[in-house]
Design an enzyme around this catalytic site. Structure first.
Site, PDB file in Angstrom:
ATOM      1  N   ASN A  53       0.882  -1.164   0.000  1.00 31.33           N
ATOM      2  CA  ASN A  53       0.000   0.000   0.000  1.00 31.33           C
ATOM      3  C   ASN A  53       0.924   1.219   0.000  1.00 31.33           C
ATOM      4  O   ASN A  53       1.480   1.584   1.033  1.00 31.33           O
ATOM      5  CB  ASN A  53      -0.872  -0.049   1.263  1.00 31.33           C
ATOM      6  N   ARG A  56      -2.485  -2.124  -3.545  1.00 33.63           N
ATOM      7  CA  ARG A  56      -3.693  -1.335  -3.351  1.00 33.63           C
ATOM      8  C   ARG A  56      -3.589  -0.139  -4.294  1.00 33.63           C
ATOM      9  O   ARG A  56      -2.615   0.618  -4.243  1.00 33.63           O
ATOM     10  CB  ARG A  56      -3.770  -0.837  -1.909  1.00 33.63           C
ATOM     11  N   HIS A  69     -12.801   2.983  -0.486  1.00 34.96           N
ATOM     12  CA  HIS A  69     -12.859   1.969   0.585  1.00 34.96           C
ATOM     13  C   HIS A  69     -13.577   0.703   0.110  1.00 34.96           C
ATOM     14  O   HIS A  69     -14.081  -0.080   0.921  1.00 34.96           O
ATOM     15  CB  HIS A  69     -13.651   2.470   1.822  1.00 34.96           C
ATOM     16  N   GLY A  80     -12.580   5.238   9.687  1.00 34.04           N
ATOM     17  CA  GLY A  80     -11.168   5.335  10.068  1.00 34.04           C
ATOM     18  C   GLY A  80     -10.815   6.810   9.989  1.00 34.04           C
ATOM     19  O   GLY A  80     -11.668   7.670  10.219  1.00 34.04           O
ATOM     20  N   ARG A  94     -11.026  15.795   6.879  1.00 38.76           N
ATOM     21  CA  ARG A  94     -11.782  16.161   5.659  1.00 38.76           C
ATOM     22  C   ARG A  94     -13.204  16.579   6.018  1.00 38.76           C
ATOM     23  O   ARG A  94     -13.822  15.988   6.900  1.00 38.76           O
ATOM     24  CB  ARG A  94     -11.835  14.973   4.695  1.00 38.76           C
ATOM     25  N   GLY A 127     -15.003   2.546  13.916  1.00 34.93           N
ATOM     26  CA  GLY A 127     -16.170   1.657  13.895  1.00 34.93           C
ATOM     27  C   GLY A 127     -15.963   0.407  14.741  1.00 34.93           C
ATOM     28  O   GLY A 127     -16.880  -0.068  15.408  1.00 34.93           O
ATOM     29  N   GLU A 167      -8.226  -5.227   4.804  1.00 37.42           N
ATOM     30  CA  GLU A 167      -8.077  -4.925   3.376  1.00 37.42           C
ATOM     31  C   GLU A 167      -6.902  -5.683   2.756  1.00 37.42           C
ATOM     32  O   GLU A 167      -6.962  -6.110   1.608  1.00 37.42           O
ATOM     33  CB  GLU A 167      -7.923  -3.419   3.184  1.00 37.42           C
TER      34      GLU A 167
HETATM   35  P1  ADP Z   1      -6.925   4.683   8.652  1.00 41.05           P
HETATM   36  O1  ADP Z   1      -8.123   5.227   7.953  1.00 41.05           O
HETATM   37  O2  ADP Z   1      -5.756   5.628   8.618  1.00 41.05           O
HETATM   38  O3  ADP Z   1      -6.592   3.252   8.296  1.00 41.05           O
HETATM   39  P2  ADP Z   1      -7.876   3.546  11.145  1.00 41.05           P
HETATM   40  O4  ADP Z   1      -8.898   2.687  10.509  1.00 41.05           O
HETATM   41  O5  ADP Z   1      -6.727   2.891  11.818  1.00 41.05           O
HETATM   42  O6  ADP Z   1      -7.327   4.668  10.202  1.00 41.05           O
HETATM   43  O7  ADP Z   1      -8.666   4.451  12.246  1.00 41.05           O
HETATM   44  C1  ADP Z   1      -8.007   5.433  12.970  1.00 41.05           C
HETATM   45  C2  ADP Z   1      -9.014   6.081  13.885  1.00 41.05           C
HETATM   46  O8  ADP Z   1      -9.534   5.076  14.795  1.00 41.05           O
HETATM   47  C3  ADP Z   1      -8.438   7.196  14.748  1.00 41.05           C
HETATM   48  O9  ADP Z   1      -9.312   8.289  14.767  1.00 41.05           O
HETATM   49  C4  ADP Z   1      -8.379   6.544  16.128  1.00 41.05           C
HETATM   50  O10 ADP Z   1      -8.462   7.474  17.176  1.00 41.05           O
HETATM   51  C5  ADP Z   1      -9.600   5.668  16.077  1.00 41.05           C
HETATM   52  N1  ADP Z   1      -9.583   4.673  17.154  1.00 41.05           N
HETATM   53  C6  ADP Z   1      -8.743   3.638  17.340  1.00 41.05           C
HETATM   54  N2  ADP Z   1      -9.009   3.010  18.509  1.00 41.05           N
HETATM   55  C7  ADP Z   1     -10.044   3.673  19.094  1.00 41.05           C
HETATM   56  C8  ADP Z   1     -10.782   3.526  20.305  1.00 41.05           C
HETATM   57  N3  ADP Z   1     -10.507   2.557  21.185  1.00 41.05           N
HETATM   58  N4  ADP Z   1     -11.796   4.386  20.546  1.00 41.05           N
HETATM   59  C9  ADP Z   1     -12.091   5.378  19.682  1.00 41.05           C
HETATM   60  N5  ADP Z   1     -11.435   5.563  18.513  1.00 41.05           N
HETATM   61  C10 ADP Z   1     -10.419   4.735  18.218  1.00 41.05           C
END
Ligand code: ADP
Length: 401
Positions: A7, A91, A180, A210, A241, A333, A384
């Protein structure tokens, strides 16, 4: 089949080396700060000590050379010979209208990817660099492109057209593409498995949250609408964004603040969303901490984030004409108890009811809906890289047979 999944971003390469037999990740890591004197390679092999190397890595070709070297390393490696890398899966963010599924990368594919650079000027050039770099080091290894847009390529015209002169679609391919896709496809399939029902009979809303975030409406296995559009800027509020916005704001702010196109682009992509509204953080964990401490603007950003998701769910239930399951995935999520709770609150009318206890500590793939909820609310961790590896294996095996 052992597949190297890449990626590639503008200054980073994330990788996973996956054995598709048994779906095992043999090693994963990243090269960050490519082009800088203090680039960092982090490498975590299965059952061996992880390592971190800091040094000068000037470009993607060199970065991939390091990745291959570390995969071969006697102490931290997982292979003895480069030829054990049977295929490389990339990717690729934007497939435009040309790719409706994953493809073996050929010279023709490379030229179409180059034609699509205008559609994704931030993402496609580093993806192309990564492909070229991988080809330079593994010239005889098949390479496969897996596109973020492909899963959404069957959206009907009423979902993908914008209400602007049709000529602009014809001339510049301005339409909604969605992103996505790999994640939405993966979790929707997993949802069908979990529910033990045929995928092509289900109506599913997948919510990928994310740093980037999008929702997709999936009808009988087909993505019929999704919240991201021409670029990954449309739709939900995201870390940095803005998501949906009255387009007049753009020209208005440019005039008022004396911004040029570049500045405005940065404002909408990098300084908006959770960070823009809260002024505190683009990171949901930090934002939730600020909300707990009573920070008013963080609470407004948090509420706006959840409210938008809720609105999309309502819209997509209307578009789908019903709903069997709703899936939360992505870093937020999968992990934010509070976001899931806020999004699902007051949705009983639509048949959506969360089990608050199950929502507290779900493990792996989990059904977190109340017994009486008509719609199953699921938490499914996305993967992914695994989808890219599996697609790569499939395409390479088809070519060989
Ligand atoms: P990306 O889109 O860069 O792959 P991720 O899917 O890893 O990102 O998501 C990152 C987000 O997930 C960040 O905003 C992070 O704070 C949030 N996150 C991770 N763990 C938790 C948690 N336990 N509670 C709330 N948010 C979380």
């Amino acid at each position: 089949m052992k597949v190297l999944v890449l990626n590639c971003g503008s200054s980073s390469i994330k990788y996973q080396f996956i054995d598709t037999e048994g779906e095992v990740t043999l090693a994963k890591g990243a090269v960050e700060r490519i082009g800088m004197s203090s680039a960092i390679l982090t490498h975590a092999p299965k059952d061996k000590e992880p390592i971190k190397i800091v040094g000068e890595i000037l470009d993607h070709t060199l970065a991939i050379e390091y990745v291959i070297a570390v995969l071969l390393s006697p102490n931290h490696g997982v292979i003895k010979d480069k030829n054990e890398i049977a295929a490389v899966g990339h990717r690729v963010v934007h497939g435009g209208e040309d790719f409706t599924g994953s493809v073996l990368i050929t010279d023709r594919v490379m030229s179409v990817l180059k034609e699509n650079i205008e559609l994704a000027p931030l993402h496609n050039p580093p993806n192309i660099k990564g492909i070229k770099a991988a080809k330079a080091h593994l010239p005889h290894t098949p390479q496969v492109g897996v596109f973020d847009t492909a899963f959404h390529s069957k959206m009907p015209p009423h979902a993908y057209l914008y209400g602007i002169p049709y000529e602009l679609y014809r001339k510049y391919k301005i339409r909604r593409y969605g992103f996505h896709g790999t994640s939405h496809r993966f979790v929707a399939l997993k949802a069908a498995n979990m529910l033990e029902r045929p995928y092509d009979e289900l109506k599913i809303i997948t919510i990928h949250l994310g740093n980037g975030a999008s929702v997709a409406a999936i009808d009988k296995g087909v993505s019929i609408d999704t919240s991201m559009g021409f670029t990954p800027l449309e739709g939900l509020l995201m870390g940095t964004r803005c998501g949906d916005l009255d387009p007049s704001i753009i020209t208005y702010v440019m005039g008022k603040e004396g911004l040029d196109v570049r500045d405005m682009n940065a404002l909408l992509n990098k300084h908006s969303g959770l960070i823009g509204v809260s002024g505190e953080s683009s990171d949901m964990r930090e934002l939730e901490a600020a909300v707990k401490e009573g920070d008013r603007r963080s609470k407004q950003a948090f509420d706006l984030f959840n409210y938008r998701i809720k609105k999309y769910i309502g819209a997509y239930i209307a578009a789908l004409g019903g709903l069997d399951a709703m899936v939360f995935t992505g870093g937020i999520g999968e992990n934010s108890v509070e976001v899931r709770k806020a999004v699902c609150s007051n949705m009983e009318y639509l048949g959506i009811e969360l089990d608050l206890e199950k929502n507290e500590k779900p493990v792996g793939m989990a059904d977190i809906s109340a017994e009486k909820s008509k719609v199953r609310v699921l938490r499914i961790p996305t993967d992914e890289e695994l989808v890219i590896a599996m697609d790569t294996e499939k395409i390479v095996s088809e070519q060989l047979s």
